[in-house]
Scaffold this active site. Sequence first.
Site, PDB file in Angstrom:
ATOM      1  CG  HIS A  69      -0.311  -0.334   2.250  1.00 33.40           C
ATOM      2  ND1 HIS A  69       0.242   1.389   2.699  1.00 33.40           N
ATOM      3  CD2 HIS A  69       0.344  -0.785   3.738  1.00 33.40           C
ATOM      4  CE1 HIS A  69       0.861   0.489   4.125  1.00 33.40           C
ATOM      5  NE2 HIS A  69       0.665   0.043   4.804  1.00 33.40           N
TER       6      HIS A  69
ATOM      7  CD  GLU B   5       2.019  -5.722   8.645  1.00 35.43           C
ATOM      8  OE1 GLU B   5       2.547  -7.137   7.954  1.00 35.43           O
ATOM      9  OE2 GLU B   5       3.598  -4.865   7.320  1.00 35.43           O
TER      10      GLU B   5
END
Length: 199
Positions: free
Chosen positions: A14, A85
């Site tokens: 990202h 994550e």
Amino acid sequence: MRMSGAVELWLMRHGETEWSADGRHTSRTDIPLTAHGRLRAKELGEYLKGTKFAAVLCSPMLRAKETCEIAGFGDVAVVDDGLKEWDYGVYEGRTTKEIQAEIPGWSVWKDPIVGGETLAQVGARADGVIARALAAGDVDGAKVALFAHAHILRILAARWIGLEARGGELFALGTGSVSVLGWERETRVVERWNRGFEE
């Protein structure tokens, strides 16, 4: 030479967030991209223009979904919880330097993650993502896109080439970057790493 019929995994980290710019561990805290992060996501879309993906898998976190959407793949992306994550537990929102002031020599790669996930647990999630990506791209020469985060993608790369999950510490990965995992004959390899948008 890539093995005929082999699936390539395209890893997209990202774009920048306020916390990634500060070096803070960011897992379950759902924060948006910065203006710079949105620009990187747009550049990422330009870089990927014309690339055909058999499947697009995306972390459910806002920063990954926003990157995926701005890059032009939001309408075809499938959310995959395995791409979240690493859960940093009590270290969420803190920098390594801050943590090392209390625990000298501390490293996310070698010390217990209090209240979060073990490295082995993240490695198992990465293995699951790899299996789903290979199944989703089960056609000749398919490419599968994965929009996610630094540590999970680094661990996924390590697992792809047969390393233990801790092998992810050997791979640096910048925001808004593109990496490709592929094949040399029958061997899984890193074809390209951390490409396109180096500072």
